[in-house]
Design an enzyme around this catalytic site. Structure first.
Site, PDB file in Angstrom:
ATOM      1  N   SER A 127       0.829  -1.210   0.000  1.00 34.73           N
ATOM      2  CA  SER A 127       0.000   0.000   0.000  1.00 34.73           C
ATOM      3  C   SER A 127       0.859   1.254   0.000  1.00 34.73           C
ATOM      4  O   SER A 127       1.967   1.266   0.556  1.00 34.73           O
ATOM      5  CB  SER A 127      -0.865  -0.025   1.266  1.00 34.73           C
ATOM      6  OG  SER A 127      -1.451   1.228   1.480  1.00 34.73           O
ATOM      7  N   TYR A 152      -2.015  -1.131  10.952  1.00 31.72           N
ATOM      8  CA  TYR A 152      -2.257  -1.683   9.608  1.00 31.72           C
ATOM      9  C   TYR A 152      -1.093  -1.322   8.674  1.00 31.72           C
ATOM     10  O   TYR A 152      -0.510  -2.181   8.009  1.00 31.72           O
ATOM     11  CB  TYR A 152      -3.581  -1.149   9.036  1.00 31.72           C
ATOM     12  CG  TYR A 152      -3.635  -1.227   7.534  1.00 31.72           C
ATOM     13  CD1 TYR A 152      -3.838  -2.445   6.897  1.00 31.72           C
ATOM     14  CD2 TYR A 152      -3.424  -0.090   6.732  1.00 31.72           C
ATOM     15  CE1 TYR A 152      -3.842  -2.525   5.511  1.00 31.72           C
ATOM     16  CE2 TYR A 152      -3.432  -0.167   5.356  1.00 31.72           C
ATOM     17  CZ  TYR A 152      -3.632  -1.376   4.748  1.00 31.72           C
ATOM     18  OH  TYR A 152      -3.616  -1.456   3.380  1.00 31.72           O
ATOM     19  N   LYS A 156       2.155  -3.591   6.661  1.00 39.46           N
ATOM     20  CA  LYS A 156       2.593  -3.577   5.254  1.00 39.46           C
ATOM     21  C   LYS A 156       4.101  -3.310   5.166  1.00 39.46           C
ATOM     22  O   LYS A 156       4.807  -3.925   4.382  1.00 39.46           O
ATOM     23  CB  LYS A 156       1.812  -2.515   4.462  1.00 39.46           C
ATOM     24  CG  LYS A 156       0.335  -2.855   4.290  1.00 39.46           C
ATOM     25  CD  LYS A 156       0.111  -4.104   3.440  1.00 39.46           C
ATOM     26  CE  LYS A 156      -1.318  -4.560   3.414  1.00 39.46           C
ATOM     27  NZ  LYS A 156      -1.534  -5.886   2.820  1.00 39.46           N
TER      28      LYS A 156
HETATM   29  C1  UD1 Z   1      -6.871   4.168   3.588  1.00 37.49           C
HETATM   30  C2  UD1 Z   1      -5.431   3.903   3.947  1.00 37.49           C
HETATM   31  C3  UD1 Z   1      -4.813   2.986   2.931  1.00 37.49           C
HETATM   32  C4  UD1 Z   1      -5.561   1.700   2.898  1.00 37.49           C
HETATM   33  C5  UD1 Z   1      -7.001   1.967   2.538  1.00 37.49           C
HETATM   34  C6  UD1 Z   1      -7.716   0.652   2.672  1.00 37.49           C
HETATM   35  C7  UD1 Z   1      -4.357   5.695   5.139  1.00 37.49           C
HETATM   36  C8  UD1 Z   1      -3.563   6.956   5.012  1.00 37.49           C
HETATM   37  N1  UD1 Z   1      -4.695   5.139   3.978  1.00 37.49           N
HETATM   38  O1  UD1 Z   1      -6.880   4.972   2.426  1.00 37.49           O
HETATM   39  O2  UD1 Z   1      -3.498   2.698   3.293  1.00 37.49           O
HETATM   40  O3  UD1 Z   1      -4.967   0.840   1.967  1.00 37.49           O
HETATM   41  O4  UD1 Z   1      -7.552   2.942   3.425  1.00 37.49           O
HETATM   42  O5  UD1 Z   1      -9.013   0.723   2.937  1.00 37.49           O
HETATM   43  O6  UD1 Z   1      -4.656   5.252   6.186  1.00 37.49           O
HETATM   44  N2  UD1 Z   1     -13.226  10.508   2.921  1.00 37.49           N
HETATM   45  C9  UD1 Z   1     -14.285  11.363   3.191  1.00 37.49           C
HETATM   46  N3  UD1 Z   1     -15.460  10.822   3.631  1.00 37.49           N
HETATM   47  C10 UD1 Z   1     -15.619   9.470   3.835  1.00 37.49           C
HETATM   48  C11 UD1 Z   1     -14.533   8.606   3.557  1.00 37.49           C
HETATM   49  C12 UD1 Z   1     -13.343   9.163   3.111  1.00 37.49           C
HETATM   50  O7  UD1 Z   1     -14.180  12.581   3.028  1.00 37.49           O
HETATM   51  O8  UD1 Z   1     -16.700   9.054   4.256  1.00 37.49           O
HETATM   52  C13 UD1 Z   1     -11.964  11.062   2.420  1.00 37.49           C
HETATM   53  C14 UD1 Z   1     -10.749  10.790   3.293  1.00 37.49           C
HETATM   54  O9  UD1 Z   1     -10.594  11.754   4.253  1.00 37.49           O
HETATM   55  C15 UD1 Z   1      -9.636  10.748   2.244  1.00 37.49           C
HETATM   56  C16 UD1 Z   1     -10.325  10.233   0.970  1.00 37.49           C
HETATM   57  O10 UD1 Z   1     -11.715  10.457   1.179  1.00 37.49           O
HETATM   58  O11 UD1 Z   1      -9.183  12.053   1.996  1.00 37.49           O
HETATM   59  C17 UD1 Z   1     -10.077   8.767   0.723  1.00 37.49           C
HETATM   60  O12 UD1 Z   1     -10.388   8.034   1.903  1.00 37.49           O
HETATM   61  P1  UD1 Z   1     -10.464   6.440   1.932  1.00 37.49           P
HETATM   62  O13 UD1 Z   1     -11.269   5.956   0.776  1.00 37.49           O
HETATM   63  O14 UD1 Z   1     -10.880   6.039   3.294  1.00 37.49           O
HETATM   64  O15 UD1 Z   1      -8.973   5.963   1.648  1.00 37.49           O
HETATM   65  P2  UD1 Z   1      -7.598   6.371   2.382  1.00 37.49           P
HETATM   66  O16 UD1 Z   1      -7.838   6.877   3.739  1.00 37.49           O
HETATM   67  O17 UD1 Z   1      -6.866   7.254   1.438  1.00 37.49           O
END
Ligand code: UD1
Length: 344
Positions: A127, A152, A156
């Site tokens: 990741s 987590y 990795k």
């Molecule tokens: C996270 C992990 C990544 C992991 C993946 C697996 C971190 C930094 N990254 O990715 O390593 O492989 O999950 O599931 O921990 N967001 C919203 N609203 C929501 C959900 C998300 O605004 O309801 C935003 C988040 O703040 C982020 C983006 O959308 O900026 C992507 O979020 P998400 O899809 O959860 O992925 P990551 O956090 O990037």
């Protein structure tokens, strides 16, 4: 005779799409999954797409005896792609030991069995979390590994170190570690896709569940980041594009074209997109308005990350090609399909 590739976690999101791509590329697939975060019906979805059912064994890879029995039963395993792992960042903060035990023991058991039964080729599901918040963007494979922000993420990092140590010790294992950015979307047929159990933690499943009315509104975690529109930026990659990179990696290992015993590649599109850009693109792609509200930042989130994909482009000859709107439409098609299946 077709070559047999083991796909651990093959009923999960990326695993199931990779099983399809492997089968369509002419490989036989044995899925090993304990179904702790996926459903057996995924096998039917794979069959509907490919016309064949993959082989399937249900067990926990932490059970060393079961792993050995499996390698005894299936002689002639050509390669392994190891997806099976826990992956929820907040859960890993609450239950670190569960994450270390599951994610590391399964890896160790597999590597041991590979050594014992002479299986040489290994592809590991890593990741971009290993980079933390990079100092410079886009991130290359040479960017420094930062202290992991969660257990987590640490599993990795440690997993890659374990693989490096094993290949450095002279074991005949040849490995490729693929560092995924943010995989989204679903197979264009909508017969397989991402099926989070309970409330989704990731952006796109939460968005599609809001669009279909299961969730009241999407929460945007923060609009005060140092980005053009204030929301956080990620590199969202279509799961089918991502899966194809696994087939290319297997082809490369089997053909002996890898340049070192452990190669590492970033898998992303090379484009960073903000949360607002994803919402807008979804609305444009589907014609559906998504209700959202800006709330505070989510703990543990980084501001921005996207990939330098030139190594994967040049070395693997692989590139993400599916346009974002098509990807978001596929996620939406899947959301509608799965709700219909569940209600029908
Ligand atoms: C996270 C992990 C990544 C992991 C993946 C697996 C971190 C930094 N990254 O990715 O390593 O492989 O999950 O599931 O921990 N967001 C919203 N609203 C929501 C959900 C998300 O605004 O309801 C935003 C988040 O703040 C982020 C983006 O959308 O900026 C992507 O979020 P998400 O899809 O959860 O992925 P990551 O956090 O990037």
């Amino acid at each position: 005779m077709k070559k047999l590739v083991v796909v651990t976690g093959g009923t999960g999101f990326i695993g199931s799409h990779t099983a399809v791509e492997l089968m369509e590329a002419g490989y036989d697939v044995l899925i090993i999954d304990d179904l702790s975060n996926s459903r057996i019906e995924v096998l039917d979805g794979i069959e509907r797409i490919t016309g064949r059912k993959p082989l399937f064994e249900k067990f926990d890879l932490c059970d060393r005896v079961k792993v050995t029995e499996c390698f005894k039963k299936y002689t002639g395993i050509a390669a392994i792609i190891h997806f099976a792992a826990h992956k929820a960042v907040p859960e890993s903060m609450d239950k670190p030991l569960m994450y270390y035990e599951n994610n590391l023991l399964s890896l160790i058991n597999l590597l041991r069995a590979m050594k014992e039964y002479g299986v040489k080729y290994f592809v590991f599901s890593s990741s971009c979390t290993v980079y933390g918040q990079p100092d410079t963007l886009p991130v290359t494979e040479k960017s420094p590994i930062k202290k992991a922000a969660s257990p987590y993420g640490n599993t990795k990092q440690i997993s890659e170190e374990i693989i490096q140590d094993v290949v450095s010790a002279g074991d005949p294992i040849q490995a490729i570690s693929l560092r995924y950015f943010n995989p989204i979307g679903a197979h264009p047929t909508a017969y397989i896709g991402e099926l989070p159990i309970g409330i989704p933690l990731n952006l796109v499943p939460y968005l599609t569940q809001t669009a279909i009315g299961i969730r009241e509104e999407l929460q945007v975690f923060g609009d005060d980041y140092n980005t053009p529109d204030g929301s956080a930026i990620r590199d969202y990659i279509n799961v089918v594009d991502l899966s194809r990179a696994h087939v290319v990696s297997i082809d490369r290992l089997l053909a002996g074209k890898n340049k070192s015993a452990l190669e590492i590649f970033n898998l992303g599109t090379g484009n960073g997109l903000s949360v607002f850009e994803i919402i807008n693109s979804f609305e444009k792609a589907t014609g559906i308005k998504v209700k959202y509200q800006v709330v505070g930042r989510r703990e543990g989130d980084i501001e921005k990350v996207w990939a330098d994909t030139s190594l994967a482009n040049n070395e693997l000859g692989w590139k993400a090609v599916i346009p974002l709107e098509e990807t978001l439409r596929s996620a939406w098609k899947w959301e509608q399909y799965i709700r219909q299946e569940n209600n029908g």
